[in-house]
Design a protein around this motif. Sequence first.
Motif, short mmCIF file in Angstrom:
data_model
loop_
_atom_site.label_atom_id
_atom_site.label_comp_id
_atom_site.label_asym_id
_atom_site.label_seq_id
_atom_site.Cartn_x
_atom_site.Cartn_y
_atom_site.Cartn_z
N PHE A 177 23.26 1.55 21.97
CA PHE A 177 22.96 2.85 22.56
C PHE A 177 21.97 2.81 23.73
O PHE A 177 21.82 3.80 24.43
N LEU A 178 21.28 1.69 23.97
CA LEU A 178 20.21 1.67 24.95
C LEU A 178 20.73 1.40 26.36
O LEU A 178 21.49 0.46 26.57
N ASP A 179 20.30 2.20 27.31
CA ASP A 179 20.55 1.93 28.73
C ASP A 179 19.54 0.88 29.17
O ASP A 179 18.33 1.16 29.19
N PRO A 180 19.97 -0.34 29.54
CA PRO A 180 19.01 -1.40 29.86
C PRO A 180 18.23 -1.15 31.14
O PRO A 180 17.21 -1.79 31.38
N ARG A 181 18.68 -0.21 31.97
CA ARG A 181 17.97 0.09 33.21
C ARG A 181 16.82 1.06 32.96
O ARG A 181 15.72 0.89 33.49
N THR A 182 17.06 2.08 32.13
CA THR A 182 16.01 3.07 31.86
C THR A 182 15.24 2.78 30.58
O THR A 182 14.19 3.36 30.34
N ARG A 183 15.78 1.88 29.72
CA ARG A 183 15.18 1.53 28.43
C ARG A 183 15.06 2.75 27.53
O ARG A 183 14.13 2.88 26.72
N THR A 184 16.01 3.67 27.67
CA THR A 184 16.10 4.84 26.81
C THR A 184 17.54 4.97 26.33
O THR A 184 18.46 4.36 26.88
N TYR A 185 17.75 5.78 25.29
CA TYR A 185 19.10 5.97 24.77
C TYR A 185 19.99 6.65 25.80
O TYR A 185 19.58 7.57 26.50
N ASP A 186 21.23 6.17 25.87
CA ASP A 186 22.24 6.72 26.77
C ASP A 186 23.00 7.81 26.01
O ASP A 186 23.80 7.53 25.12
N GLU A 187 22.74 9.06 26.37
CA GLU A 187 23.37 10.18 25.65
C GLU A 187 24.88 10.16 25.84
O GLU A 187 25.63 10.59 24.96
#
Length: 488
Positions: A177-187
Amino acid sequence: MYVGIDVGTSIVKAAAFDGTGRELAVEARPVRLDLHGGRVEQDMEEVYGAVVSVLDELTARVAEPVELAGLTGQGDGVWLVDADGRPVRAAASWMDGRAHELLDRWLADGTFEAVFRRTGSAMFPGCPGPLLAWLDRHEPKSLDAAAAAVYCKDMVFQRLTGAARVTTDVSDASMPFLDPRTRTYDEGVLELLGLAHRRDLLAPVADPIAVGRTRGEGLPPGVPVTNGPYDLPASALGAGVTSPGDGLLIVGTCLAALVATTDLDLSGEPAGLYISTDRPGHRLRALPAMVGTAALDWVLSTTGVRHEEVDGLLAETPPGAHGVRVLPYFAPSGERAPFVDPHLRAELTGVCLESTRADLVRAVCEGIGYAARHCLEAAGLTGSLAVCGGGTRSPAWMRLLADVLGRPLRVVEGEVGARGAVLAAAERHGVPLDAPAWTRPTTIVEPDARRAAYYAEGYAEHLDRLTQARGRGGRERAAGSRTAGPFG
Protein backbone atom coordinates in the motif's frame (compact mmCIF):
# COMPACT_ATOMS: atom_id res chain seq x y z
CA MET A 1 24.29 -5.02 26.52
CA TYR A 2 22.18 -4.57 23.40
CA VAL A 3 19.37 -6.99 22.55
CA GLY A 4 17.99 -7.83 19.12
CA ILE A 5 14.66 -9.66 18.88
CA ASP A 6 13.86 -11.51 15.65
CA VAL A 7 10.34 -12.95 15.44
CA GLY A 8 10.84 -15.42 12.60
CA THR A 9 8.31 -17.55 10.77
CA SER A 10 9.25 -20.80 12.49
CA ILE A 11 11.74 -19.68 15.18
CA VAL A 12 11.70 -16.74 17.58
CA LYS A 13 15.16 -15.58 18.64
CA ALA A 14 16.71 -13.04 20.98
CA ALA A 15 20.41 -12.20 20.78
CA ALA A 16 22.62 -10.18 23.11
CA PHE A 17 25.57 -8.12 21.86
CA ASP A 18 28.25 -6.08 23.56
CA GLY A 19 29.27 -2.61 22.40
CA THR A 20 31.72 -3.96 19.81
CA GLY A 21 29.07 -6.14 18.14
CA ARG A 22 30.30 -9.39 19.67
CA GLU A 23 27.45 -11.88 20.04
CA LEU A 24 27.22 -12.79 23.72
CA ALA A 25 24.32 -15.23 23.77
CA VAL A 26 21.30 -16.36 21.74
CA GLU A 27 18.05 -17.91 22.88
CA ALA A 28 15.56 -19.46 20.46
CA ARG A 29 12.18 -21.12 20.58
CA PRO A 30 10.25 -22.73 17.72
CA VAL A 31 6.70 -21.66 16.90
CA ARG A 32 4.15 -23.68 15.00
CA LEU A 33 2.76 -23.11 11.53
CA ASP A 34 -0.75 -24.49 11.07
CA LEU A 35 -1.16 -25.69 7.47
CA HIS A 36 -4.57 -26.74 6.18
CA GLY A 37 -5.90 -26.64 2.65
CA GLY A 38 -3.49 -24.02 1.36
CA ARG A 39 -3.98 -21.85 4.43
CA VAL A 40 -1.00 -21.15 6.69
CA GLU A 41 -1.76 -19.58 10.05
CA GLN A 42 -0.05 -18.85 13.37
CA ASP A 43 -1.30 -18.49 16.92
CA MET A 44 -0.44 -14.93 17.97
CA GLU A 45 -0.46 -15.76 21.66
CA GLU A 46 2.04 -18.56 21.05
CA VAL A 47 4.26 -16.19 19.08
CA TYR A 48 4.16 -13.49 21.75
CA GLY A 49 4.69 -16.05 24.49
CA ALA A 50 7.79 -17.29 22.67
CA VAL A 51 9.16 -13.72 22.55
CA VAL A 52 8.72 -13.28 26.29
CA SER A 53 10.27 -16.70 26.99
CA VAL A 54 13.43 -16.14 24.93
CA LEU A 55 13.92 -12.72 26.49
CA ASP A 56 13.48 -14.15 30.00
CA GLU A 57 16.04 -16.86 29.24
CA LEU A 58 18.48 -14.43 27.61
CA THR A 59 18.49 -11.92 30.45
CA ALA A 60 18.88 -14.77 32.95
CA ARG A 61 22.00 -15.98 31.09
CA VAL A 62 23.63 -12.59 30.59
CA ALA A 63 23.50 -10.50 33.74
CA GLU A 64 24.52 -7.19 32.15
CA PRO A 65 21.85 -4.46 32.19
CA VAL A 66 20.09 -3.99 28.83
CA GLU A 67 20.82 -0.54 27.42
CA LEU A 68 18.75 -0.80 24.25
CA ALA A 69 16.61 -3.32 22.34
CA GLY A 70 15.61 -3.51 18.68
CA LEU A 71 12.73 -5.55 17.28
CA THR A 72 12.37 -7.15 13.86
CA GLY A 73 10.37 -10.04 12.47
CA GLN A 74 8.70 -11.73 9.53
CA GLY A 75 6.89 -9.46 7.09
CA ASP A 76 3.63 -9.64 5.12
CA GLY A 77 0.64 -11.74 6.16
CA VAL A 78 -2.26 -10.25 8.14
CA TRP A 79 -2.22 -9.99 11.94
CA LEU A 80 -5.63 -8.74 13.07
CA VAL A 81 -5.56 -7.21 16.57
CA ASP A 82 -7.92 -5.29 18.83
CA ALA A 83 -7.09 -1.93 20.42
CA ASP A 84 -4.89 -3.61 23.04
CA GLY A 85 -2.92 -5.64 20.52
CA ARG A 86 -4.78 -8.87 21.32
CA PRO A 87 -5.60 -11.27 18.49
CA VAL A 88 -8.98 -11.18 16.79
CA ARG A 89 -8.23 -14.42 14.93
CA ALA A 90 -5.18 -16.49 14.05
CA ALA A 91 -2.58 -14.64 11.99
CA ALA A 92 -2.57 -15.41 8.27
CA SER A 93 1.08 -16.06 7.37
CA TRP A 94 2.97 -14.66 4.39
CA MET A 95 3.09 -18.30 3.21
CA ASP A 96 -0.73 -18.47 3.03
CA GLY A 97 -2.20 -19.36 -0.37
CA ARG A 98 -5.95 -18.91 0.11
CA ALA A 99 -6.11 -15.69 -1.94
CA HIS A 100 -4.54 -17.18 -5.09
CA GLU A 101 -7.79 -17.12 -7.07
CA LEU A 102 -8.24 -13.45 -6.26
CA LEU A 103 -4.68 -12.76 -7.35
CA ASP A 104 -5.34 -14.71 -10.58
CA ARG A 105 -8.22 -12.35 -11.30
CA TRP A 106 -6.07 -9.28 -10.63
CA LEU A 107 -3.31 -10.66 -12.84
CA ALA A 108 -5.83 -11.14 -15.66
CA ASP A 109 -7.68 -7.82 -15.38
CA GLY A 110 -4.61 -5.58 -14.96
CA THR A 111 -5.08 -4.71 -11.27
CA PHE A 112 -1.87 -6.49 -10.32
CA GLU A 113 0.22 -4.50 -12.79
CA ALA A 114 -1.54 -1.23 -11.94
CA VAL A 115 -0.59 -1.64 -8.27
CA PHE A 116 3.02 -2.38 -9.18
CA ARG A 117 3.28 0.70 -11.40
CA ARG A 118 2.10 2.85 -8.46
CA THR A 119 4.04 1.32 -5.56
CA GLY A 120 6.72 -1.02 -6.92
CA SER A 121 5.04 -3.91 -5.08
CA ALA A 122 4.25 -7.11 -6.95
CA MET A 123 1.56 -8.72 -4.86
CA PHE A 124 1.50 -12.41 -4.01
CA PRO A 125 -1.22 -14.44 -2.23
CA GLY A 126 0.32 -14.02 1.24
CA CYS A 127 0.72 -10.25 1.21
CA PRO A 128 -1.79 -7.97 2.97
CA GLY A 129 -3.64 -6.77 -0.16
CA PRO A 130 -4.99 -10.12 -1.37
CA LEU A 131 -5.41 -11.49 2.17
CA LEU A 132 -7.41 -8.49 3.39
CA ALA A 133 -9.56 -8.60 0.25
CA TRP A 134 -10.17 -12.34 0.79
CA LEU A 135 -11.10 -11.79 4.44
CA ASP A 136 -13.38 -8.92 3.46
CA ARG A 137 -15.26 -11.30 1.16
CA HIS A 138 -15.26 -14.43 3.31
CA GLU A 139 -14.72 -13.33 6.94
CA PRO A 140 -15.98 -9.75 7.16
CA LYS A 141 -16.83 -10.15 10.85
CA SER A 142 -13.14 -10.69 11.62
CA LEU A 143 -12.29 -7.37 10.00
CA ASP A 144 -15.24 -5.70 11.71
CA ALA A 145 -13.93 -6.85 15.09
CA ALA A 146 -10.35 -5.67 14.48
CA ALA A 147 -8.85 -2.32 15.40
CA ALA A 148 -5.93 -2.82 13.01
CA ALA A 149 -4.45 -5.19 10.44
CA VAL A 150 -0.76 -5.12 11.33
CA TYR A 151 2.43 -7.07 10.80
CA CYS A 152 4.04 -9.54 13.19
CA LYS A 153 6.56 -7.21 14.84
CA ASP A 154 3.92 -4.48 15.28
CA MET A 155 1.78 -6.78 17.41
CA VAL A 156 4.80 -7.75 19.52
CA PHE A 157 5.92 -4.13 19.95
CA GLN A 158 2.52 -3.01 21.19
CA ARG A 159 2.36 -5.86 23.69
CA LEU A 160 5.95 -5.34 24.92
CA THR A 161 5.54 -1.61 25.40
CA GLY A 162 1.84 -1.20 26.16
CA ALA A 163 1.64 1.46 23.42
CA ALA A 164 -1.78 3.06 23.29
CA ARG A 165 -1.83 2.91 19.49
CA VAL A 166 -0.36 0.30 17.18
CA THR A 167 1.90 1.56 14.38
CA THR A 168 4.03 0.03 11.65
CA ASP A 169 7.13 1.27 9.81
CA VAL A 170 7.91 2.18 6.21
CA SER A 171 9.59 -1.16 5.50
CA ASP A 172 6.60 -3.33 6.43
CA ALA A 173 4.16 -0.86 4.89
CA SER A 174 6.01 -1.11 1.57
CA MET A 175 3.94 -4.15 0.52
CA PRO A 176 1.56 -3.31 -1.10
CA PHE A 177 0.00 0.00 0.00
CA LEU A 178 2.91 2.45 0.43
CA ASP A 179 3.81 5.02 -2.21
CA PRO A 180 7.65 4.89 -2.12
CA ARG A 181 7.92 8.50 -3.31
CA THR A 182 5.72 10.08 -0.63
CA ARG A 183 6.22 7.33 2.02
CA THR A 184 2.49 7.45 2.73
CA TYR A 185 -0.36 5.09 1.87
CA ASP A 186 -1.60 5.27 -1.72
CA GLU A 187 -5.38 5.69 -1.48
CA GLY A 188 -5.71 4.73 -5.15
CA VAL A 189 -4.29 1.27 -4.42
CA LEU A 190 -6.91 0.72 -1.73
CA GLU A 191 -9.58 1.57 -4.27
CA LEU A 192 -8.06 -0.73 -6.89
CA LEU A 193 -8.19 -3.63 -4.42
CA GLY A 194 -11.71 -2.84 -3.23
CA LEU A 195 -10.48 -2.00 0.27
CA ALA A 196 -11.19 1.72 0.54
CA HIS A 197 -13.90 0.99 3.13
CA ARG A 198 -11.27 -0.84 5.25
CA ARG A 199 -8.80 2.08 5.21
CA ASP A 200 -8.99 2.52 9.00
CA LEU A 201 -7.48 -0.94 9.51
CA LEU A 202 -4.10 0.19 8.14
CA ALA A 203 -1.80 1.11 11.02
CA PRO A 204 -0.27 4.60 10.94
CA VAL A 205 3.29 4.60 9.54
CA ALA A 206 5.88 5.75 12.08
CA ASP A 207 8.61 7.48 10.07
CA PRO A 208 11.26 7.15 11.48
CA ILE A 209 10.65 3.89 13.35
CA ALA A 210 8.61 3.98 16.55
CA VAL A 211 10.27 4.00 19.96
CA GLY A 212 8.89 2.89 23.29
CA ARG A 213 9.86 1.45 26.65
CA THR A 214 9.24 -2.07 27.85
CA ARG A 215 6.62 -2.64 30.52
CA GLY A 216 8.35 -5.56 32.22
CA GLU A 217 7.52 -8.67 30.18
CA GLY A 218 10.67 -10.42 28.95
CA LEU A 219 12.83 -7.37 29.56
CA PRO A 220 13.04 -5.19 32.67
CA PRO A 221 10.66 -2.23 32.77
CA GLY A 222 11.81 0.92 31.03
CA VAL A 223 14.24 -0.52 28.44
CA PRO A 224 14.15 1.59 25.25
CA VAL A 225 12.97 -0.52 22.28
CA THR A 226 12.32 0.25 18.62
CA ASN A 227 9.85 -1.28 16.17
CA GLY A 228 11.57 -2.29 12.98
CA PRO A 229 12.62 -2.59 10.26
CA TYR A 230 11.23 -6.02 9.39
CA ASP A 231 13.54 -8.98 8.87
CA LEU A 232 14.66 -8.45 5.26
CA PRO A 233 15.90 -4.84 5.60
CA ALA A 234 17.10 -5.58 9.15
CA SER A 235 19.30 -8.34 7.75
CA ALA A 236 20.65 -5.96 5.11
CA LEU A 237 21.66 -3.56 7.90
CA GLY A 238 23.16 -6.42 9.91
CA ALA A 239 25.21 -7.55 6.92
CA GLY A 240 26.46 -4.05 6.11
CA VAL A 241 24.55 -3.76 2.81
CA THR A 242 23.91 -0.03 2.56
CA SER A 243 25.86 1.19 -0.51
CA PRO A 244 23.97 1.28 -3.85
CA GLY A 245 24.71 -1.81 -5.93
CA ASP A 246 25.71 -4.02 -2.99
CA GLY A 247 23.52 -7.03 -2.31
CA LEU A 248 22.46 -9.54 0.28
CA LEU A 249 21.24 -13.10 -0.23
CA ILE A 250 19.36 -14.57 2.70
CA VAL A 251 19.46 -18.36 2.48
CA GLY A 252 16.70 -19.02 4.98
CA THR A 253 13.17 -20.42 4.89
CA CYS A 254 12.59 -17.71 2.29
CA LEU A 255 15.30 -17.16 -0.33
CA ALA A 256 15.58 -13.38 -0.39
CA ALA A 257 17.72 -11.30 -2.75
CA LEU A 258 18.17 -7.64 -1.77
CA VAL A 259 20.13 -4.90 -3.54
CA ALA A 260 20.63 -1.41 -2.11
CA THR A 261 19.57 1.35 -4.48
CA THR A 262 18.58 4.99 -4.76
CA ASP A 263 16.70 4.32 -8.00
CA LEU A 264 13.00 3.65 -8.43
CA ASP A 265 12.29 1.81 -11.67
CA LEU A 266 8.63 0.81 -11.96
CA SER A 267 8.95 -0.48 -15.53
CA GLY A 268 9.71 -4.03 -16.61
CA GLU A 269 8.08 -7.25 -15.44
CA PRO A 270 6.23 -6.66 -12.16
CA ALA A 271 7.96 -8.70 -9.45
CA GLY A 272 9.31 -8.26 -5.95
CA LEU A 273 9.12 -4.90 -4.25
CA TYR A 274 10.95 -1.77 -3.30
CA ILE A 275 11.44 -1.66 0.47
CA SER A 276 11.63 1.84 1.89
CA THR A 277 14.16 2.35 4.67
CA ASP A 278 14.59 4.87 7.47
CA ARG A 279 16.82 6.89 5.12
CA PRO A 280 14.57 8.81 2.67
CA GLY A 281 15.60 8.17 -0.92
CA HIS A 282 17.38 4.94 0.02
CA ARG A 283 15.62 1.68 -0.82
CA LEU A 284 16.19 -2.01 -1.17
CA ARG A 285 15.18 -3.70 -4.41
CA ALA A 286 13.90 -6.94 -2.99
CA LEU A 287 13.16 -10.15 -4.84
CA PRO A 288 12.22 -12.62 -2.11
CA ALA A 289 11.56 -16.04 -3.60
CA MET A 290 9.06 -18.12 -1.66
CA VAL A 291 11.26 -21.08 -0.73
CA GLY A 292 14.92 -21.36 0.26
CA THR A 293 16.08 -23.84 2.90
CA ALA A 294 12.51 -25.13 3.12
CA ALA A 295 13.08 -26.87 -0.22
CA LEU A 296 16.18 -28.61 1.11
CA ASP A 297 14.34 -29.47 4.33
CA TRP A 298 11.63 -31.20 2.30
CA VAL A 299 14.17 -33.29 0.40
CA LEU A 300 16.00 -34.19 3.63
CA SER A 301 12.83 -35.24 5.44
CA THR A 302 11.59 -37.20 2.42
CA THR A 303 14.88 -39.09 2.06
CA GLY A 304 15.62 -39.46 5.79
CA VAL A 305 18.81 -37.39 5.66
CA ARG A 306 19.93 -35.35 8.67
CA HIS A 307 21.12 -31.76 8.29
CA GLU A 308 24.57 -32.64 9.56
CA GLU A 309 24.97 -35.09 6.65
CA VAL A 310 24.55 -32.45 3.93
CA ASP A 311 28.21 -31.47 3.58
CA GLY A 312 29.29 -35.10 3.27
CA LEU A 313 26.63 -35.84 0.67
CA LEU A 314 27.59 -32.79 -1.40
CA ALA A 315 31.11 -34.23 -1.56
CA GLU A 316 29.85 -37.61 -2.83
CA THR A 317 28.46 -36.44 -6.16
CA PRO A 318 29.90 -34.06 -8.80
CA PRO A 319 28.48 -30.79 -10.12
CA GLY A 320 25.40 -31.60 -12.15
CA ALA A 321 24.33 -34.36 -9.71
CA HIS A 322 24.58 -37.08 -12.39
CA GLY A 323 21.82 -35.44 -14.41
CA VAL A 324 19.30 -34.94 -11.58
CA ARG A 325 17.68 -31.50 -11.80
CA VAL A 326 15.33 -29.63 -9.46
CA LEU A 327 13.18 -26.61 -10.13
CA PRO A 328 12.87 -25.53 -6.48
CA TYR A 329 9.42 -23.93 -6.48
CA PHE A 330 7.93 -25.86 -3.56
CA ALA A 331 5.61 -23.24 -2.02
CA PRO A 332 1.89 -24.06 -2.11
CA SER A 333 1.24 -20.45 -3.15
CA GLY A 334 3.58 -20.64 -6.15
CA GLU A 335 6.38 -18.14 -6.77
CA ARG A 336 6.69 -14.37 -6.34
CA ALA A 337 10.26 -13.53 -7.45
CA PRO A 338 11.70 -12.67 -9.87
CA PHE A 339 8.28 -13.27 -11.45
CA VAL A 340 4.82 -13.98 -10.07
CA ASP A 341 3.19 -17.31 -10.82
CA PRO A 342 0.77 -18.55 -8.14
CA HIS A 343 0.50 -21.97 -9.81
CA LEU A 344 4.14 -22.83 -10.42
CA ARG A 345 5.26 -26.01 -8.67
CA ALA A 346 8.58 -27.77 -8.16
CA GLU A 347 9.87 -30.30 -10.67
CA LEU A 348 12.33 -33.15 -10.16
CA THR A 349 13.77 -34.62 -13.35
CA GLY A 350 16.59 -36.91 -14.46
CA VAL A 351 16.04 -39.45 -11.66
CA CYS A 352 16.67 -43.14 -12.28
CA LEU A 353 17.30 -46.26 -10.19
CA GLU A 354 20.98 -45.34 -10.01
CA SER A 355 20.29 -41.91 -8.51
CA THR A 356 21.39 -41.50 -4.91
CA ARG A 357 20.38 -39.39 -1.95
CA ALA A 358 23.54 -37.35 -2.59
CA ASP A 359 22.33 -36.62 -6.13
CA LEU A 360 18.99 -35.38 -4.80
CA VAL A 361 20.61 -33.18 -2.15
CA ARG A 362 23.09 -31.65 -4.59
CA ALA A 363 20.39 -31.13 -7.22
CA VAL A 364 18.15 -29.17 -4.85
CA CYS A 365 21.11 -27.09 -3.59
CA GLU A 366 22.05 -26.29 -7.20
CA GLY A 367 18.43 -25.47 -8.04
CA ILE A 368 18.19 -23.05 -5.13
CA GLY A 369 21.45 -21.48 -6.31
CA TYR A 370 20.09 -20.98 -9.82
CA ALA A 371 16.91 -19.40 -8.40
CA ALA A 372 19.10 -17.08 -6.29
CA ARG A 373 21.14 -16.04 -9.34
CA HIS A 374 17.94 -15.29 -11.24
CA CYS A 375 16.71 -13.03 -8.42
CA LEU A 376 20.03 -11.23 -7.90
CA GLU A 377 20.43 -10.46 -11.59
CA ALA A 378 16.88 -9.14 -11.79
CA ALA A 379 17.45 -7.00 -8.66
CA GLY A 380 20.42 -5.25 -10.31
CA LEU A 381 23.38 -6.54 -8.29
CA THR A 382 26.58 -4.75 -9.36
CA GLY A 383 28.66 -4.59 -6.17
CA SER A 384 29.68 -7.00 -3.45
CA LEU A 385 27.42 -9.79 -2.22
CA ALA A 386 26.84 -10.75 1.41
CA VAL A 387 25.17 -14.01 2.38
CA CYS A 388 23.44 -14.89 5.64
CA GLY A 389 20.79 -17.27 6.96
CA GLY A 390 20.61 -20.87 8.07
CA GLY A 391 22.16 -22.13 4.82
CA THR A 392 25.51 -20.55 5.76
CA ARG A 393 26.00 -23.28 8.37
CA SER A 394 26.96 -25.61 5.51
CA PRO A 395 30.46 -24.69 4.21
CA ALA A 396 30.05 -27.08 1.27
CA TRP A 397 26.79 -25.42 0.23
CA MET A 398 28.43 -21.99 0.43
CA ARG A 399 31.23 -23.17 -1.87
CA LEU A 400 28.63 -24.57 -4.26
CA LEU A 401 26.68 -21.31 -4.08
CA ALA A 402 29.77 -19.20 -4.86
CA ASP A 403 30.37 -21.40 -7.91
CA VAL A 404 26.75 -21.18 -9.10
CA LEU A 405 26.66 -17.40 -8.64
CA GLY A 406 30.14 -16.98 -10.07
CA ARG A 407 31.18 -14.39 -7.49
CA PRO A 408 32.78 -14.12 -4.03
CA LEU A 409 30.47 -14.40 -1.03
CA ARG A 410 30.85 -12.29 2.11
CA VAL A 411 29.45 -14.82 4.57
CA VAL A 412 27.97 -13.15 7.65
CA GLU A 413 27.08 -15.69 10.32
CA GLY A 414 25.14 -15.37 13.53
CA GLU A 415 21.89 -13.52 14.16
CA VAL A 416 22.14 -11.02 11.33
CA GLY A 417 18.52 -9.81 11.53
CA ALA A 418 18.77 -9.23 15.28
CA ARG A 419 22.07 -7.44 14.73
CA GLY A 420 20.43 -5.15 12.17
CA ALA A 421 17.55 -4.45 14.54
CA VAL A 422 20.07 -3.25 17.15
CA LEU A 423 21.88 -1.06 14.61
CA ALA A 424 18.55 0.49 13.58
CA ALA A 425 17.68 1.08 17.24
CA ALA A 426 21.09 2.66 17.91
CA GLU A 427 20.72 5.02 14.95
CA ARG A 428 17.20 5.99 16.06
CA HIS A 429 18.41 6.76 19.60
CA GLY A 430 21.68 8.39 18.58
CA VAL A 431 23.84 5.69 20.17
CA PRO A 432 27.25 5.65 18.42
CA LEU A 433 28.06 2.09 17.31
CA ASP A 434 30.84 1.12 14.88
CA ALA A 435 28.68 -0.31 12.06
CA PRO A 436 31.61 -1.66 9.96
CA ALA A 437 32.88 -3.60 12.99
CA TRP A 438 29.39 -4.89 13.75
CA THR A 439 28.90 -6.12 10.17
CA ARG A 440 32.34 -7.57 9.41
CA PRO A 441 32.01 -10.87 7.42
CA THR A 442 32.88 -14.14 9.10
CA THR A 443 34.63 -15.41 5.98
CA ILE A 444 34.85 -14.79 2.24
CA VAL A 445 34.21 -17.72 -0.11
CA GLU A 446 35.75 -17.44 -3.57
CA PRO A 447 34.32 -19.30 -6.58
CA ASP A 448 36.29 -21.91 -8.50
CA ALA A 449 36.69 -20.68 -12.09
CA ARG A 450 36.19 -24.10 -13.74
CA ARG A 451 33.09 -24.97 -11.75
CA ALA A 452 31.71 -21.45 -12.21
CA ALA A 453 31.96 -21.85 -16.00
CA TYR A 454 30.15 -25.20 -15.76
CA TYR A 455 27.37 -23.69 -13.68
CA ALA A 456 27.00 -20.72 -16.05
CA GLU A 457 25.86 -23.25 -18.67
CA GLY A 458 23.69 -24.98 -16.08
CA TYR A 459 22.03 -21.66 -15.24
CA ALA A 460 21.10 -21.11 -18.88
CA GLU A 461 19.55 -24.60 -18.93
CA HIS A 462 17.70 -23.80 -15.69
CA LEU A 463 16.12 -20.73 -17.27
CA ASP A 464 15.05 -22.82 -20.29
CA ARG A 465 13.42 -25.45 -18.03
CA LEU A 466 11.69 -22.72 -16.03
CA THR A 467 10.26 -21.17 -19.19
CA GLN A 468 8.96 -24.56 -20.27
CA ALA A 469 7.44 -25.25 -16.84
CA ARG A 470 5.65 -21.92 -16.78
CA GLY A 471 4.38 -22.52 -20.31
CA ARG A 472 3.04 -25.95 -19.37
CA GLY A 473 1.31 -24.49 -16.35
CA GLY A 474 -0.37 -21.82 -18.45
CA ARG A 475 -1.62 -24.38 -20.99
CA GLU A 476 -2.93 -26.64 -18.22
CA ARG A 477 -4.79 -23.75 -16.57
CA ALA A 478 -6.26 -22.75 -19.92
CA ALA A 479 -7.42 -26.31 -20.58
CA GLY A 480 -8.88 -26.49 -17.10
CA SER A 481 -10.77 -23.24 -17.58
CA ARG A 482 -12.43 -24.67 -20.71
CA THR A 483 -13.58 -27.84 -19.03
CA ALA A 484 -14.26 -26.78 -15.45
CA GLY A 485 -17.79 -26.75 -14.10
CA PRO A 486 -19.40 -23.91 -12.08
CA PHE A 487 -17.41 -24.89 -8.95
CA GLY A 488 -14.03 -25.22 -10.67
